[in-house]
Design an enzyme around this catalytic site. Structure first.
Site, PDB file in Angstrom:
ATOM      1  N   LYS A  14      -5.031  40.868 -46.574  1.00 45.23           N
ATOM      2  CA  LYS A  14      -3.770  40.142 -46.329  1.00 45.23           C
ATOM      3  C   LYS A  14      -2.615  41.132 -46.131  1.00 45.23           C
ATOM      4  O   LYS A  14      -1.823  40.982 -45.219  1.00 45.23           O
ATOM      5  CB  LYS A  14      -3.441  39.204 -47.514  1.00 45.23           C
ATOM      6  N   ARG A  89      -0.547  30.557 -54.544  1.00 44.99           N
ATOM      7  CA  ARG A  89      -1.859  30.897 -55.086  1.00 44.99           C
ATOM      8  C   ARG A  89      -2.434  29.749 -55.899  1.00 44.99           C
ATOM      9  O   ARG A  89      -3.544  29.864 -56.419  1.00 44.99           O
ATOM     10  CB  ARG A  89      -1.717  32.117 -55.981  1.00 44.99           C
ATOM     11  N   ARG A 128      -9.302  51.161 -52.365  1.00 41.49           N
ATOM     12  CA  ARG A 128      -7.952  50.898 -51.839  1.00 41.49           C
ATOM     13  C   ARG A 128      -6.906  51.774 -52.532  1.00 41.49           C
ATOM     14  O   ARG A 128      -6.956  52.006 -53.728  1.00 41.49           O
ATOM     15  CB  ARG A 128      -7.612  49.421 -52.061  1.00 41.49           C
ATOM     16  N   ARG A 161      -4.015  51.087 -57.573  1.00 37.97           N
ATOM     17  CA  ARG A 161      -3.500  50.002 -58.410  1.00 37.97           C
ATOM     18  C   ARG A 161      -4.322  49.848 -59.687  1.00 37.97           C
ATOM     19  O   ARG A 161      -5.541  49.873 -59.634  1.00 37.97           O
ATOM     20  CB  ARG A 161      -3.530  48.681 -57.627  1.00 37.97           C
ATOM     21  N   ARG A 172     -10.338  38.678 -60.918  1.00 38.59           N
ATOM     22  CA  ARG A 172      -9.465  38.167 -59.854  1.00 38.59           C
ATOM     23  C   ARG A 172     -10.243  37.287 -58.870  1.00 38.59           C
ATOM     24  O   ARG A 172      -9.711  36.308 -58.356  1.00 38.59           O
ATOM     25  CB  ARG A 172      -8.767  39.340 -59.149  1.00 38.59           C
TER      26      ARG A 172
HETATM   27  P1  AMP Z   1      -1.612  40.792 -55.088  1.00 37.37           P
HETATM   28  O1  AMP Z   1      -0.836  42.041 -54.822  1.00 37.37           O
HETATM   29  O2  AMP Z   1      -1.256  39.674 -54.154  1.00 37.37           O
HETATM   30  O3  AMP Z   1      -3.091  41.037 -55.183  1.00 37.37           O
HETATM   31  O4  AMP Z   1      -1.156  40.281 -56.546  1.00 37.37           O
HETATM   32  C1  AMP Z   1      -1.387  41.077 -57.697  1.00 37.37           C
HETATM   33  C2  AMP Z   1      -1.216  40.238 -58.935  1.00 37.37           C
HETATM   34  O5  AMP Z   1       0.117  39.733 -59.000  1.00 37.37           O
HETATM   35  C3  AMP Z   1      -2.106  39.016 -59.040  1.00 37.37           C
HETATM   36  O6  AMP Z   1      -3.389  39.315 -59.550  1.00 37.37           O
HETATM   37  C4  AMP Z   1      -1.284  38.144 -59.992  1.00 37.37           C
HETATM   38  O7  AMP Z   1      -1.397  38.608 -61.321  1.00 37.37           O
HETATM   39  C5  AMP Z   1       0.147  38.418 -59.545  1.00 37.37           C
HETATM   40  N1  AMP Z   1       0.573  37.473 -58.479  1.00 37.37           N
HETATM   41  C6  AMP Z   1       0.904  37.776 -57.212  1.00 37.37           C
HETATM   42  N2  AMP Z   1       1.265  36.679 -56.527  1.00 37.37           N
HETATM   43  C7  AMP Z   1       1.170  35.638 -57.394  1.00 37.37           C
HETATM   44  C8  AMP Z   1       1.392  34.237 -57.293  1.00 37.37           C
HETATM   45  N3  AMP Z   1       1.780  33.667 -56.136  1.00 37.37           N
HETATM   46  N4  AMP Z   1       1.179  33.489 -58.400  1.00 37.37           N
HETATM   47  C9  AMP Z   1       0.781  34.018 -59.557  1.00 37.37           C
HETATM   48  N5  AMP Z   1       0.531  35.334 -59.726  1.00 37.37           N
HETATM   49  C10 AMP Z   1       0.724  36.154 -58.659  1.00 37.37           C
END
Ligand code: AMP
Length: 220
Positions: A14, A89, A128, A161, A172
């Site tokens: 994404k 999400r 990554r 990360r 996840r």
């Molecule tokens: P990402 O960078 O999109 O993989 O997000 C990393 C982490 O941020 C996720 O595993 C969640 O803990 C938190 N996170 C990001 N976006 C959301 C969202 N829309 N709702 C809830 N938690 C989020």
């Protein structure tokens, strides 16, 4: 005018797709994950609260996520469109977003659902790396930066990360399957879903998305 949402499991690409699409469409890339990571880095109260959840691979509350997005969508640069990455999400977030967009007389044009199997996604996420400053995404073998540890775009430091470990990625995936995957039907019912096979290269994904949006593949 493009108002797009990027959907798909962790590691589906994404963020990379968003980087490529923003370059092309000139609309802001809004990643709730990046905004949360910036808050963690800056040690804000929001960052402190979010870190606990993120390190466990759990979601932060719908309320926090919605507040971040609402504040960001109010900014001027979102007037000509936006690319939401990692939001919504949950179905609750999607419903809240719909209400917010409705109230502002706008709607989402397409929801791009990136599909790939979990074994491949795991391999991608373990390798990554991300730029600490601008969030650009790399992979140690498939997409390394020109100089090790340094972002090609902004010269920022590239890091791994803390939630891109095998154990956290498994959690996840579970969270994705149980809480986020229902959004596929949600947006299919709204008639805006575009499903794209994200098992190949970022260029392949980009071409498939451009074609799926009914645009011409002319500058890649
Ligand atoms: P990402 O960078 O999109 O993989 O997000 C990393 C982490 O941020 C996720 O595993 C969640 O803990 C938190 N996170 C990001 N976006 C959301 C969202 N829309 N709702 C809830 N938690 C989020």
């Amino acid at each position: 005018m493009y108002r797009l949402i990027l959907l798909g499991p962790p590691g589906a690409g994404k963020g990379t797709l968003a980087d490529n699409l923003t370059d092309r469409f000139n609309v802001p890339h809004i990643s709730t994950g990046s905004i949360l990571r910036r808050n963690i880095k800056e040690g804000t109260p929001l960052g402190k609260k979010a870190k606990e959840y993120m390190d466990k691979g759990a979601l932060v509350s719908d309320e926090i996520a919605m507040r971040i997005v609402e504040n960001r969508l109010k900014e001027d640069d979102c007037k000509n469109g936006f690319l939401l990455d990692g939001f919504p999400r949950t179905v609750n977030q999607a419903e809240q977003l719909d209400r917010y967009l409705d109230a502002n007389g706008i709607s989402v044009d397409k929801v791009i659902d990136l599909v790939a199997d979990e074994e491949l996604l795991m391999e991608r996420m373990i390798g990554r790396r991300v730029c600490k400053s601008c969030g650009r995404i790399y992979h140690i073998t498939a997409m390394p930066p020109k100089t090790e540890g340094v972002c090609d775009f902004c010269g920022g430091e590239i890091y791994h990360r803390s939630d891109d470990t095998e154990e956290t990625v498994k959690k996840r995936f579970f969270v994705y399957r149980s809480q986020t995957a229902p959004l596929i039907d949600y947006y299919r019912n709204e008639g805006v879903l575009l499903t794209v096979d994200a098992s190949f290269t970022p260029e392949y994904t980009l071409k498939a998305v451009i074609a799926g949006l009914g645009l011409q593949n002319d500058n890649n």
